[in-house]
Enzyme design. Structure first.
Site, PDB file in Angstrom:
ATOM      1  N   HIS A   1      -0.480  -8.900   8.855  1.00 28.54           N
ATOM      2  CA  HIS A   1      -0.669  -7.490   8.504  1.00 28.54           C
ATOM      3  C   HIS A   1      -0.331  -6.538   9.662  1.00 28.54           C
ATOM      4  O   HIS A   1       0.429  -5.588   9.493  1.00 28.54           O
ATOM      5  CB  HIS A   1      -2.110  -7.226   8.084  1.00 28.54           C
TER       6      HIS A   1
ATOM      7  N   LYS B 181       0.836  -1.208   0.000  1.00 28.31           N
ATOM      8  CA  LYS B 181       0.000   0.000   0.000  1.00 28.31           C
ATOM      9  C   LYS B 181       0.868   1.254   0.000  1.00 28.31           C
ATOM     10  O   LYS B 181       1.912   1.304   0.644  1.00 28.31           O
ATOM     11  CB  LYS B 181      -0.923   0.000   1.238  1.00 28.31           C
TER      12      LYS B 181
END
Ligand code: NAP
Length: 484
Positions: free
Chosen positions: A240, A182
């Site tokens: 994550h 990201k």
């Protein structure tokens, strides 16, 4: 806008599992966008490989439909789609059988970059790796991309690493955690290591605590029985949230190079302290009207798997000793958001009469839905009435700050696949990182099992169980609101 896209080297990318959900929803639409941007050379090829009895035309049709469904705005570019599909090929192969492998060998151009994306169940990794070698398809320059989940505990992760290591050097293995692809995650490193402003304050002298929240509004739905074997801890925290924690807490690497960055991340994971049971809250969402409960979704009325977890962690090193890191993630929560908040200490003494509030600077970094950052600063409330202070955010939403260039935000999968072709492993997890993360996670999960820990119920659309609030309240702190 002037395109800043630099084409990658010519490549052949084989996608094992090329007919599957991930390939159709993320990988191929992502590659299509890279193709349209001009980053993918016109001679490069994408070769779908799976057991389904398709020919190349059939595969192109399958991907045409996938792009129409998942390709976003670009899916209306008919000419672009035709040109992209022209670069697709298909081979029928069975990871466990011998059919199709010689054909695949003959299709590959060995003089260009070769990458093999294992978008299949991890139980097939060994078979694929072995056959890639038996049929002399992979060599010392090939790259393999593997998907999450990378194991379900330390033992299985070690076994997977060992399987891959039998045929590939670590420098050839790209373990995907799409959070690392990201834009904001990369920006986190730019903000930390490209500015003088934050780094001197980035430690236990100035930071009160750090929060990492990854909240989803969806439940486990049709994936209930699959998800029930993992739960929030394995599905989100071990990978994550752990990666975000590493990027926030790591020391500056000596250079922005893949092993230098990953060495520093590994040190953070190894410095993570075991988490006391009273510092963790697990939850399961309750039924709401016609909306099923987690247990109904999981199709097991007695399951103890968590759809929510919140915890307080500590990192035992000089920089962070005594600074709590609060992590939380869950499904069916109030809003969909991923946010990291660095909450600085308050001043301790105010020179402004009547100002009793504890003002705090907060650097909030949003990963989704809108990527951006805000810095909360204290200023004078405008207008008459003396020195009344108010906390306001300095908004650094990229779309506003960067104008049209901000629209060039690349999807995580696209960026990561292009990094594979470039041979850049910085945004991929190294084997020892994954193992260290499991070594920290395993005792927590084993503790729940040994104690028969029962997750607390929470309302759908809430911020999680009440006990999760108490985790911070009892230390005089408060979670930031979950906002979309
Ligand atoms: P999927 O929809 O079940 O697709 C599996 C793919 O593997 C299909 O293309 C299937 O095609 C192929 N396959 C199965 N057995 C095979 C065999 N023996 N030989 C060759 N090909 C075989 O699964 P998925 O959701 O795409 O997930 C793929 C991987 O990505 C999994 O490891 C998953 O955990 C991971 N992942 C998925 C997502 C997601 O959003 N879907 C997200 C993160 C990670 P045939 O039946 O035609 O052989």
């Amino acid at each position: 806008m002037v395109s800043r896209v630099i084409p990658v080297e010519d490549f052949d990318l084989v996608i094992f599992g090329g007919t599957g959900d991930l390939a159709r929803r993320k990988i191929l639409p992502g590659l299509f966008r890279r193709f349209l941007s001009g980053q993918m050379p016109e001679t490069s090829r994408i070769i779908g490989a799976a057991r389904s009895d398709l020919d190349t035309d059939g595969y192109r049709q399958l991907i045409r439909e996938a792009i129409a469904e998942f390709g976003g705005e670009e899916s209306s570019d008919a000419e672009g789609i035709d040109a992209f599909l022209g670069q697709l090929h298909y081979v029928t192969v069975d990871a466990k059988g011998d059919g199709g492998w010689s054909e695949l060998h003959d299709l590959i151009r060995f003089e260009v970059v070769n990458a093999f994306y294992f978008s299949v169940a991890p139980s097939l990794f060994g078979d694929l790796a072995e056959r890639l070698h038996t049929y002399k398809i992979a060599d010392a320059d090939s790259r393999v991309v593997v998907e999450k989940p990378f194991g379900r505990d330390l033992a299985s992760a070690k076994a997977l690493n060992a399987t891959l290591a039998e045929h590939f050097d670590e420098s050839q293995v790209y373990r995907i955690d799409h959070y690392l692809g990201k834009e904001t995650v990369q920006n986190l490193m730019a903000v930390r290591f490209g500015n003088m402003l934050f780094e001197p304050l980035w430690n236990n002298h100035y930071v009160d605590h750090i929060e990492i929240t990854v909240a989803e509004t969806v439940g486990v739905g049709g994936r209930g029985s699959y998800y029930d074997k993992s739960g929030a801890m394995r599905d989100m925290v071990q990978n994550h949230l752990m990666q975000l924690l590493c990027l926030i807490a790591m020391e500056a690497p000596s250079e922005f190079e893949s092993d230098a960055v990953r060495d520093e991340k590994l040190k953070v994971i190894r410095a993570l302290q075991p988490v006391e049971p009273h510092h963790i809250v697990r939850g399961q969402y309750d039924a709401k009207g016609d909306e099923p409960s987690y247990r109904q979704d999981a199709e097991d009325p007695r399951t103890f798997t968590e759809s929510f977890v919140a915890m307080r962690c500590e990192i035992a090193n000089w920089r962070w000793a005594g600074v709590p890191f609060y992590l939380r993630t869950g499904k069916k929560l109030k809003a969909r958001t991923s946010e990291i908040a660095v909450v600085f200490k308050d001043l301790g003494h105010s020179i402004f009469p009547g100002d009793e509030k504890r003002h705090r600077n907060i650097l909030a970094i949003q990963l989704q839905p809108n990527e951006g950052m805000q810095l909360q600063v204290t200023i004078k409330e405008p207008g008459p009435g003396g020195m009344r202070l108010v906390d306001v955010p300095l908004d650094m939403t990229f779309a506003e700050a960067l104008g049209p260039d901000a629209e060039d935000v690349t999807d995580a999968y696209e960026r990561l696949i292009m990094d594979v072709i470039r041979g850049n492993q910085t945004l991929f997890m190294r084997g020892d990182e994954v193992e260290a993360a499991w070594a920290w996670t395993d005792p927590i999960i084993e503790g729940w099992q040994a104690r028969h820990d029962v997750p607390k119920l929470y309302d759908q659309g809430s911020s999680g169980p009440e006990d999760a609030m108490a985790l911070m309240h009892r230390e005089g702190r408060k979670w930031r609101e979950i906002k979309g």
